[in-house]
Design a protein around this motif. Structure first.
Motif: not given
Lengths: 110, 420
Positions: B78-98
């Motif tokens: 569900x997360x990876x199929x939804x571009x908005x959700x995916x971007x939000x999750x990845x942005x959280x990860x990226x902020x902490x550690x790329x």
């Protein structure tokens, strides 16, 4: 003159178990579980949320480890009192409720 | 002094001694309470793990997906199929550690590839998501630069081999593309894989230990074994032959990169093979994954490394399994790879997560069961709308777990094609 009744170990342990369970329940109902990502270093959403995560972790481990220990200890205290037929009155309290343990009640007068 | 007087004095002294030895009522009560609590703890604590222990079949299935894997997959599909959700999750990860952003992509692709090989009903959806992940990764690399997914120190410092490139990035991108092509061929990705391998191999060959840098002056075992696995997959896909490189790498690693105390491959080293301060010895966050990657390069070395890591790092306490980050006596400083460590035990969340993957891959059921018991206890699994996520984890952690629960068919496919 106030009477001080001895509170049995069993009663005290159960009381502590209930307190810890209620604290955990409150933390759980407040939704603090989601902040346990502090464990992986992901919770970056401010110190309050991080604190929430730490609180949840504390209450969770108290609930999982200490509550059963307290309940078992209460059972043991009851069983011991029933076997020996004598109570092991414990710390005094100003709780006026009668003790429901199998221990004989000897109110001490101050 | 007369006899009777002496007797009285002795009796008084004895009485006095016995009075002083008597515990005060308050102390007596405290001692008896502590005694009861100690007995209760002796009863409960050894049984605690039973509260969290689940049948291993809940996590690993011989065919299809296990129930827990299905639930975890449902959340992340569900997360990876939804571009908005995916971007939000990845942005959280990226902020902490790329790196987490990047690695969550790799593990998700590996998990999806295994899922579609296990159960063809997932194939269409899995391939769609894999392509979206790969394309997005390639686009970001093109737009933001090759070092976009590196930690800050990857953007500066001098690289030993020019031009600066990280085998961490090249290796994982190549692995993702190769996994995709093993599930189903995609002609446009063939060129991408060939180019990546052509970038990695000459850089590896420039090093006396056949390893390329992940960061300036740092070669990481983790990244180099991932790259080697990708090269191996490239060989079975495109009929190329890098067997000489792979054999030389194994020979060199055994001779130059082994920790003398444990026999485990060390984590970080310079291009010439001298241990790097960032990881001069064996580390749980490297070796479990490296052993898994080596399984398609040299199965014997892979199993040997797993056994050694299991002995030096794999631990169990009262039915709960975990992995140490460092062998006892070789402790290093906590870093972003080790994550927070549990004092006394030296347990590391990231090492333990990767130990789940290795235990699953090497079919070490006993250790796997204990690790999963710890996960159920301290991972805070939370069910929501038919899905599952581990609250104490993050997207990369959950992707590793999903990969661990589905792992198998992809490596079998590599071996099958290699035999053919």
């Amino acid at each position: 003159m106030k009477t001080k009744r001895p509170v049995s170990h069993a009663r005290r342990f159960l009381r502590d178990a209930v307190v810890l369970s209620v604290l955990f329940l409150i933390a759980h109902l407040l939704g603090l579980r989601q902040y346990t990502s502090v464990l992986s270093g992901t919770a970056s959403c401010g110190s309050l949320r991080r604190l929430g995560g730490v609180m949840y972790l504390t209450f969770y481990f108290l609930f999982v480890v200490c509550v059963p220990v307290l309940v078992i200890a209460a059972g043991l205290a009851r069983a011991l009192a029933a076997v020996t037929g004598s109570g092991t009155p414990t710390a005094s309290s100003e709780d006026p409720q009668p003790d429901d343990s199998a221990e004989p009640q000897q109110p001490a007068l101050r | 002094m007369t006899g009777p007087c002496k007797d009285v004095e002795t009796a008084d002294r004895k009485r006095g001694d016995s009075e002083s030895m008597k515990l005060s009522p308050r102390l007596r009560r405290a001692v008896s309470a502590l005694g009861l609590l100690a007995v209760a703890a002796c009863i409960w604590v050894p049984c605690l793990h039973l509260l969290f222990r689940r049948d291993i079949g809940q996590y690993r299935a011989t065919q299809g997906l296990s129930p827990v894997a299905r639930e975890l997959a449902s959340t992340y599909l569900a997360v990876w199929s939804d571009p908005l959700l995916r971007e939000r999750e990845l942005a959280t990860m990226r902020r902490r550690n790329p790196e987490w952003d990047f690695m969550s992509r790799t593990y998700m692709v590996l998990a999806l590839a295994n899922m579609s090989l296990r159960d063809s009903r997932y194939k269409d959806e899995a391939i769609e998501i894999i392509d979206a992940i790969i394309d997005d990764t390639l686009d970001r690399e093109k737009a933001e630069g090759h070092t976009h997914f590196l930690l800050a120190y990857g953007h500066r410092g001098s690289w030993a081999v020019d031009p600066p490139r990280s085998i961490f990035v090249d290796g994982e991108i190549a692995l993702m593309i190769a996994a995709r092509r093993l599930v189903e061929e995609k002609p446009t990705y063939k060129q991408h894989l060939t180019e990546r391998i052509a970038l990695m191999v000459p850089r590896m060959r420039q090093s006396p230990v056949l390893c390329a840098e992940s960061y300036p002056g740092e070669c990481w075992l983790f990244c180099n074994t991932v790259a080697l696995a990708a090269v191996r997959m490239g060989d079975v896909l495109d009929g190329t032959d890098h067997s000489e490189l792979l054999e030389s790498w194994v020979r060199t690693a055994k001779a130059e990169l082994v920790d003398p105390q444990t026999g485990i491959l060390i984590s970080a080293f310079r291009v010439d093979g001298t241990p790097a301060p960032a990881g001069p010895g064996p580390e749980g966050s490297s070796i479990w994954m490296a052993a898994h990657m080596l399984a398609v390069i040299d199965p014997e070395l892979a199993r040997d490394q797993y056994r050694r890591a299991r002995r030096a790092l794999g631990r169990s306490f009262l039915g709960f399994g975990y992995s140490r980050e460092w062998p006892r006596g070789q402790e290093g400083a906590m870093d972003i790879d080790s994550g927070p460590l549990i004092p006394i035990f030296g347990a590391s969340a990231s090492a333990s997560g990767l130990a789940v993957l290795a235990a699953a891959a090497f079919e070490d059921e006993d250790y796997l069961r204990r690790l999963m018991t710890s996960l159920e206890c301290a991972g805070f699994p939370t069910a929501a709308e038919g899905g599952l996520r581990y609250q104490a984890s993050n997207q990369v952690g959950d992707a590793v777990l999903l990969y661990a629960m589905t792992e198998g068919p992809l490596w079998q496919e590599v071996r099958r094609r290699a035999r053919r």
